[in-house]
Design an enzyme around this catalytic site. Structure first.
Site, PDB file in Angstrom:
ATOM      1  CD  GLU A  61     -29.933 -22.268  34.641  1.00  0.00           C
ATOM      2  OE1 GLU A  61     -30.788 -21.337  34.660  1.00  0.00           O
ATOM      3  OE2 GLU A  61     -28.814 -22.152  34.134  1.00  0.00           O
TER       4      GLU A  61
ATOM      5  CB  CYS B 175     -28.876 -18.174  33.333  1.00  0.00           C
ATOM      6  SG  CYS B 175     -27.518 -19.180  33.875  1.00  0.00           S
TER       7      CYS B 175
ATOM      8  CE  LYS C 133     -33.016 -27.961  20.140  1.00  0.00           C
ATOM      9  NZ  LYS C 133     -32.312 -27.061  19.225  1.00  0.00           N
TER      10      LYS C 133
ATOM     11  CB  THR D 284     -38.378 -23.794  25.982  1.00  0.00           C
ATOM     12  OG1 THR D 284     -38.426 -22.824  24.944  1.00  0.00           O
ATOM     13  CG2 THR D 284     -38.013 -25.132  25.387  1.00  0.00           C
ATOM     14  N   GLY D 285     -39.309 -24.455  28.972  1.00  0.00           N
ATOM     15  CA  GLY D 285     -39.329 -25.370  30.122  1.00  0.00           C
ATOM     16  C   GLY D 285     -40.734 -25.880  30.410  1.00  0.00           C
TER      17      GLY D 285
ATOM     18  CD  GLU E  42     -33.477 -14.632  31.874  1.00  0.00           C
ATOM     19  OE1 GLU E  42     -34.164 -15.443  31.238  1.00  0.00           O
ATOM     20  OE2 GLU E  42     -32.473 -14.957  32.541  1.00  0.00           O
TER      21      GLU E  42
ATOM     22  N   GLY F 263     -32.693 -23.019  29.357  1.00  0.00           N
ATOM     23  CA  GLY F 263     -33.288 -22.130  28.364  1.00  0.00           C
ATOM     24  C   GLY F 263     -34.407 -21.319  28.994  1.00  0.00           C
ATOM     25  CB  SER F 264     -37.062 -19.377  27.438  1.00  0.00           C
ATOM     26  OG  SER F 264     -37.743 -20.342  26.659  1.00  0.00           O
TER      27      SER F 264
HETATM   28  P1  ADP Z   1     -33.769 -18.815  24.453  1.00  0.00           P
HETATM   29  O1  ADP Z   1     -34.883 -17.829  24.597  1.00  0.00           O
HETATM   30  O2  ADP Z   1     -32.650 -18.638  25.395  1.00  0.00           O
HETATM   31  O3  ADP Z   1     -33.338 -19.035  23.040  1.00  0.00           O
HETATM   32  P2  ADP Z   1     -35.192 -21.259  24.300  1.00  0.00           P
HETATM   33  O4  ADP Z   1     -35.891 -21.935  25.420  1.00  0.00           O
HETATM   34  O5  ADP Z   1     -35.992 -20.799  23.150  1.00  0.00           O
HETATM   35  O6  ADP Z   1     -34.378 -20.125  24.987  1.00  0.00           O
HETATM   36  O7  ADP Z   1     -34.042 -22.180  23.728  1.00  0.00           O
HETATM   37  C1  ADP Z   1     -33.242 -23.048  24.514  1.00  0.00           C
HETATM   38  C2  ADP Z   1     -33.180 -24.387  23.820  1.00  0.00           C
HETATM   39  O8  ADP Z   1     -34.507 -24.912  23.784  1.00  0.00           O
HETATM   40  C3  ADP Z   1     -32.691 -24.339  22.378  1.00  0.00           C
HETATM   41  O9  ADP Z   1     -31.889 -25.473  22.114  1.00  0.00           O
HETATM   42  C4  ADP Z   1     -33.978 -24.389  21.597  1.00  0.00           C
HETATM   43  O10 ADP Z   1     -33.832 -24.925  20.302  1.00  0.00           O
HETATM   44  C5  ADP Z   1     -34.809 -25.314  22.463  1.00  0.00           C
HETATM   45  N1  ADP Z   1     -36.252 -25.189  22.215  1.00  0.00           N
HETATM   46  C6  ADP Z   1     -36.940 -24.101  21.797  1.00  0.00           C
HETATM   47  N2  ADP Z   1     -38.249 -24.385  21.655  1.00  0.00           N
HETATM   48  C7  ADP Z   1     -38.410 -25.676  22.000  1.00  0.00           C
HETATM   49  C8  ADP Z   1     -39.530 -26.573  22.069  1.00  0.00           C
HETATM   50  N3  ADP Z   1     -40.742 -26.179  21.746  1.00  0.00           N
HETATM   51  N4  ADP Z   1     -39.310 -27.835  22.497  1.00  0.00           N
HETATM   52  C9  ADP Z   1     -38.077 -28.234  22.860  1.00  0.00           C
HETATM   53  N5  ADP Z   1     -36.979 -27.463  22.791  1.00  0.00           N
HETATM   54  C10 ADP Z   1     -37.136 -26.200  22.365  1.00  0.00           C
END
Ligand code: ADP
Length: 495
Positions: free
Chosen positions: A265, A300, A189, A246-247, A399, A242-243
């Site tokens: 990560e 990152c 994704k 979300t992690g 961050e 990602g963030s």
């Molecule tokens: P950033 O702040 O760097 O955009 P995110 O964590 O929002 O970081 O995004 C990183 C990835 O996680 C993207 O592919 C985003 O679509 C996905 N993402 C965001 N929200 C969710 C969620 N609730 N569940 C799973 N994946 C998500």
């Protein structure tokens, strides 16, 4: 490095509307949903993407599972998998310029960096893991009485890879290449706002001979497609960059579903620690600036904190400001540009808000702190240095993911270590000193998976990329990545 006319020839190339790549076919979202892909270079719409539903994510998982179970890839001779993956790497390399320009139009990274870090690094990553495909195997355990105990190393099954927008090809390849080399199937994704180069990558994977269903790419919203993947009972492993927010959600999804393994990560707040006895303060200043301003700080491992020994503070910071002000921020597709665009309007607003907050918390903005090139329609921010940032201030702890450097002084090594470790993160960092003992002591004491001495930002597929503390878990890159994508199974045999 390509010449400017070669880049310019691609900068306005038409991009077809994109679909989902499921089971080797390009299909529309089941409800016909679409999303615009907007370029941060000028705010223009590049094309539209299919906006998948949760059901579409499920279809991709089914395709991946079917491919895994029938063995079209998972039981292919490892040497044959290796050949296909090498072909894949060759195709990425031969399409490097096209992929890089496409990616830059989508996410705004300066082209020089994109060429190296995106297709360049993705090709090297795929090649590295291709080479491993027939070199990872099991063991025979040295049991005390010689009873046969076989330790098999097996592919796990279906890997879900959720990746961000800052380096989609590089980070995507870090996940999919070892997963595929080990024989898994993958559902990938991309981020909502940087999917174009990964969709093109899927076409190259198919051309290379990766069988249908083994690599699937599903574009759509994180809270829809990502959530569906996180909760899906038939995904065995989630590999995420990602963030932290979300992690955290992914861990919850895992707990609520099949306890799938989650490898996260999650970024950092990495310190560059500069002692007065650094062997080359000019080099340290250049590295401190590069470490936070390249790709507008959307890295990152960005060195987003500068910790400077008090005795050289003013002079060193003056030099970093001078370097920041000398950087050319502009069209990311121009080879003369040092720093490209901030990825999105939302990201830019967040960066500016972080600077305002830093100012309110007592920091001094020495340069930057503002949007520039607004006439272009794109999102650009002046490299920003904020001095006298208190260790308790948000800018020292959170961050930003923008071109914003937080500067704090320190008196001695103990204080530097305490400041360095004073966040929830533990990703990267550097120590600048000619004192070998101090370098050793500080790098051992600072929590971080990727530390440097008198250098910053070295990168190679042979070394692990791993976070400590809330920067994440699990390893991208190097042979250690296979630990995420393979299971060990012991079989005792009575003969
Ligand atoms: P950033 O702040 O760097 O955009 P995110 O964590 O929002 O970081 O995004 C990183 C990835 O996680 C993207 O592919 C985003 O679509 C996905 N993402 C965001 N929200 C969710 C969620 N609730 N569940 C799973 N994946 C998500």
């Amino acid at each position: 490095m390509p010449a400017q006319p070669e880049i310019d020839a691609l900068r306005d190339a038409a991009i077809p509307d994109r679909a989902l790549f499921i089971g080797g076919r390009w299909v529309q979202a089941s409800d016909g949903g679409r999303r615009d892909a907007v370029s941060p270079i000028d705010g223009a719409t590049l094309t539209t993407l299919a906006e998948a539903t949760a059901a579409d994510a499920g279809a991709a998982v089914r395709a991946a599972r079917a491919a895994f179970e029938d063995g079209r890839w998972s039981r292919m001779a490892p040497m044959a998998r290796k050949t296909v993956l090498h072909r894949f790497a060759d195709l990425v390399q031969s399409h490097a310029l096209e992929l890089a320009v496409l990616g830059v139009r989508d996410n705004g990274t300066e082209i020089g960096m994109a060429l190296k870090a995106e297709p360049g690094s993705a090709a090297a990553t795929i090649r590295f893991y291709a080479e491993c495909a027939d070199k990872i195997g099991g063991e025979i355990a040295p049991t005390p009485d010689g009873t046969l105990a076989l330790v098999h190393r097996e592919a796990i099954g279906v890997v879900g890879a959720i990746v961000p927008w800052n380096f989609p090809l590089m980070i995507g390849a870090w996940k999919i290449a070892p997963a595929l080399a080990a024989g898994n199937s993958v559902v990938l994704k991309p981020a909502e706002s940087a999917a174009l180069s990964l969709l093109r990558l899927a076409e190259l994977a198919q051309e290379a001979g990766i069988p249908d269903g083994v690599l699937n790419v599903v574009t759509g919203a994180g809270p829809v497609v990502g959530e569906a993947m996180g909760l899906h009972p038939d995904i065995d492993v989630l590999a995420f960059t990602g963030s932290g927010a979300t992690g955290r959600r992914l861990l919850e999804y895992s707990a609520r579903s099949n306890m799938k393994r989650c490898y996260l990560e999650l970024g950092g707040k990495s310190p560059n620690i500069v002692f007065a006895n650094a062997p080359d303060l000019e080099e340290a200043a250049q590295a401190a600036a590069n470490g936070i301003f390249r790709n507008s700080g959307q890295v990152c491992i960005a060195g987003s904190r500068l910790l400077v020994e008090n005795s050289i503070h003013d002079e060193f910071v003056r030099r970093v400001v001078e370097i920041a002000e000398g950087l050319t921020v502009g069209d990311p597709l121009s080879l003369d540009t040092d720093i490209g665009a901030v990825h999105s309007q939302a990201q830019l607003s967040g960066n500016l808000a972080a600077v305002d907050k830093a100012r309110n918390e007592g920091g001094t903005v020495l340069t930057g702190g503002k949007r520039i090139r607004e006439d272009s329609g794109g999102y650009y921010m002046a490299p920003t240095v904020v001095d006298r940032v208190a260790p308790t201030a948000a800018l020292a702890r959170n961050e930003v993911f923008g071109p914003v450097l937080a500067v704090t002084g320190f008196a001695d090594a103990d204080e530097a270590i305490a400041l360095a470790n004073g966040t929830d993160y533990g990703l990267s960092g550097a120590v600048w000193t000619a004192d070998l003992s101090a370098a050793h002591r500080v790098t051992r004491a600072v929590k971080g998976g990727l530390l440097h001495v008198n250098t910053y930002g070295g990168s190679d597929i042979t070394v692990p990329m791993a976070g400590m503390k809330q920067s994440g878990n699990g390893v991208d890159k190097s042979m250690h990545a296979f630990e995420k994508y393979t299971d060990l199974k012991t079989v005792w045999m009575k003969l």
